[in-house]
Design a protein around this motif. Structure first.
Motif, PDB file in Angstrom:
ATOM      1  N   ILE A 208     -63.781  -0.884 -22.811  1.00  0.00           N
ATOM      2  CA  ILE A 208     -63.508   0.100 -23.853  1.00  0.00           C
ATOM      3  C   ILE A 208     -64.409   1.305 -23.603  1.00  0.00           C
ATOM      4  N   THR A 209     -63.801   2.475 -23.459  1.00  0.00           N
ATOM      5  CA  THR A 209     -64.565   3.711 -23.332  1.00  0.00           C
ATOM      6  C   THR A 209     -64.270   4.565 -24.549  1.00  0.00           C
ATOM      7  N   TRP A 210     -65.288   5.299 -24.966  1.00  0.00           N
ATOM      8  CA  TRP A 210     -65.154   6.102 -26.165  1.00  0.00           C
ATOM      9  C   TRP A 210     -65.891   7.393 -25.957  1.00  0.00           C
ATOM     10  N   LEU A 211     -65.440   8.456 -26.593  1.00  0.00           N
ATOM     11  CA  LEU A 211     -66.022   9.779 -26.457  1.00  0.00           C
ATOM     12  C   LEU A 211     -67.490   9.799 -26.883  1.00  0.00           C
ATOM     13  N   PHE A 212     -67.859   9.009 -27.877  1.00  0.00           N
ATOM     14  CA  PHE A 212     -69.196   9.059 -28.453  1.00  0.00           C
ATOM     15  C   PHE A 212     -70.193   8.089 -27.825  1.00  0.00           C
ATOM     16  N   LEU A 213     -69.760   7.260 -26.893  1.00  0.00           N
ATOM     17  CA  LEU A 213     -70.652   6.296 -26.261  1.00  0.00           C
ATOM     18  C   LEU A 213     -70.938   6.694 -24.809  1.00  0.00           C
ATOM     19  N   LYS A 214     -72.169   6.496 -24.366  1.00  0.00           N
ATOM     20  CA  LYS A 214     -72.523   6.802 -22.978  1.00  0.00           C
ATOM     21  C   LYS A 214     -72.080   5.700 -22.033  1.00  0.00           C
ATOM     22  N   LYS A 215     -72.212   4.453 -22.470  1.00  0.00           N
ATOM     23  CA  LYS A 215     -71.844   3.302 -21.632  1.00  0.00           C
ATOM     24  C   LYS A 215     -70.576   2.655 -22.178  1.00  0.00           C
ATOM     25  N   PRO A 216     -69.708   2.165 -21.312  1.00  0.00           N
ATOM     26  CA  PRO A 216     -68.502   1.467 -21.799  1.00  0.00           C
ATOM     27  C   PRO A 216     -68.861   0.095 -22.377  1.00  0.00           C
ATOM     28  N   ILE A 217     -68.004  -0.388 -23.253  1.00  0.00           N
ATOM     29  CA  ILE A 217     -68.158  -1.703 -23.856  1.00  0.00           C
ATOM     30  C   ILE A 217     -67.264  -2.665 -23.086  1.00  0.00           C
ATOM     31  N   ILE A 218     -67.801  -3.796 -22.679  1.00  0.00           N
ATOM     32  CA  ILE A 218     -67.039  -4.811 -21.953  1.00  0.00           C
ATOM     33  C   ILE A 218     -66.751  -5.968 -22.911  1.00  0.00           C
ATOM     34  N   LEU A 219     -65.465  -6.266 -23.091  1.00  0.00           N
ATOM     35  CA  LEU A 219     -65.050  -7.409 -23.903  1.00  0.00           C
ATOM     36  C   LEU A 219     -64.551  -8.495 -22.978  1.00  0.00           C
TER      37      LEU A 219
ATOM     38  N   MET B  15     -70.263  -1.075 -33.229  1.00  0.00           N
ATOM     39  CA  MET B  15     -69.364  -0.425 -32.309  1.00  0.00           C
ATOM     40  C   MET B  15     -68.402  -1.417 -31.662  1.00  0.00           C
ATOM     41  N   LYS B  16     -68.852  -2.646 -31.426  1.00  0.00           N
ATOM     42  CA  LYS B  16     -67.955  -3.616 -30.808  1.00  0.00           C
ATOM     43  C   LYS B  16     -66.810  -3.960 -31.744  1.00  0.00           C
ATOM     44  N   ASN B  17     -67.061  -3.963 -33.049  1.00  0.00           N
ATOM     45  CA  ASN B  17     -65.989  -4.255 -33.992  1.00  0.00           C
ATOM     46  C   ASN B  17     -64.916  -3.173 -33.953  1.00  0.00           C
ATOM     47  N   ILE B  18     -65.333  -1.932 -33.852  1.00  0.00           N
ATOM     48  CA  ILE B  18     -64.385  -0.827 -33.739  1.00  0.00           C
ATOM     49  C   ILE B  18     -63.649  -0.920 -32.415  1.00  0.00           C
ATOM     50  N   ALA B  19     -64.352  -1.302 -31.371  1.00  0.00           N
ATOM     51  CA  ALA B  19     -63.756  -1.355 -30.038  1.00  0.00           C
ATOM     52  C   ALA B  19     -62.708  -2.454 -29.911  1.00  0.00           C
ATOM     53  N   LYS B  20     -62.801  -3.484 -30.725  1.00  0.00           N
ATOM     54  CA  LYS B  20     -61.823  -4.569 -30.631  1.00  0.00           C
ATOM     55  C   LYS B  20     -60.456  -4.170 -31.174  1.00  0.00           C
ATOM     56  N   PHE B  21     -60.403  -3.158 -32.022  1.00  0.00           N
ATOM     57  CA  PHE B  21     -59.153  -2.737 -32.651  1.00  0.00           C
ATOM     58  C   PHE B  21     -58.929  -1.233 -32.469  1.00  0.00           C
ATOM     59  N   PRO B  22     -58.687  -0.770 -31.234  1.00  0.00           N
ATOM     60  CA  PRO B  22     -58.528   0.675 -31.031  1.00  0.00           C
ATOM     61  C   PRO B  22     -57.277   1.255 -31.690  1.00  0.00           C
ATOM     62  N   LYS B  23     -56.209   0.463 -31.803  1.00  0.00           N
ATOM     63  CA  LYS B  23     -54.991   0.976 -32.441  1.00  0.00           C
ATOM     64  C   LYS B  23     -55.202   1.186 -33.935  1.00  0.00           C
ATOM     65  N   LEU B  24     -55.919   0.273 -34.561  1.00  0.00           N
ATOM     66  CA  LEU B  24     -56.225   0.421 -35.979  1.00  0.00           C
ATOM     67  C   LEU B  24     -57.111   1.640 -36.208  1.00  0.00           C
ATOM     68  N   PHE B  25     -58.068   1.850 -35.325  1.00  0.00           N
ATOM     69  CA  PHE B  25     -58.933   3.016 -35.429  1.00  0.00           C
ATOM     70  C   PHE B  25     -58.122   4.296 -35.278  1.00  0.00           C
ATOM     71  N   PHE B  26     -57.135   4.293 -34.357  1.00  0.00           N
ATOM     72  CA  PHE B  26     -56.278   5.458 -34.163  1.00  0.00           C
ATOM     73  C   PHE B  26     -55.499   5.776 -35.436  1.00  0.00           C
ATOM     74  N   VAL B  27     -54.934   4.755 -36.069  1.00  0.00           N
ATOM     75  CA  VAL B  27     -54.138   4.968 -37.279  1.00  0.00           C
ATOM     76  C   VAL B  27     -55.007   5.482 -38.418  1.00  0.00           C
ATOM     77  N   ILE B  28     -56.175   4.910 -38.595  1.00  0.00           N
ATOM     78  CA  ILE B  28     -57.077   5.353 -39.660  1.00  0.00           C
ATOM     79  C   ILE B  28     -57.531   6.785 -39.410  1.00  0.00           C
ATOM     80  N   THR B  29     -57.873   7.106 -38.166  1.00  0.00           N
ATOM     81  CA  THR B  29     -58.285   8.465 -37.831  1.00  0.00           C
ATOM     82  C   THR B  29     -57.144   9.450 -38.066  1.00  0.00           C
TER      83      THR B  29
END
Length: 74
Positions: free
Chosen positions: A62-73, A1-15
């Motif tokens: 980083i907050t995400w719909l599918f995670l209960k706790k936010p990820i801190i980078l 999940m941290k790998n996805i969280a580091k690149f939210p724009k890339l995840f948006f484009v792929i989605t």
């Protein structure tokens, strides 16, 4: 999940591309409707990134719909 969280724009484009392909295969003819539908769902499903100030300095949360706790980078 941290790998996805580091690149939210890339995840948006792929989605977006995956959802656009799905709406194309479902038979939605209007390309504007397909695009708006795909962008809306990709925006909702993609992680959100914001800077927060803590005692140790600024950190990225980083907050995400599918995670209960936010990820801190750091």
């Amino acid at each position: 999940m941290k790998n996805i969280a580091k690149f939210p724009k890339l995840f948006f484009v792929i989605t977006f591309l995956i959802l656009y392909l799905i709406t194309y295969l479902c038979g939605i003819e209007n390309p504007m409707l397909r695009t708006v539908f795909s962008i809306t769902l990709a925006f909702i499903l993609s992680p959100k990134k914001k800077k927060i100030k803590t005692q140790t300095g600024e950190q990225i949360q980083i907050t995400w719909l599918f995670l209960k706790k936010p990820i801190i980078l750091e």
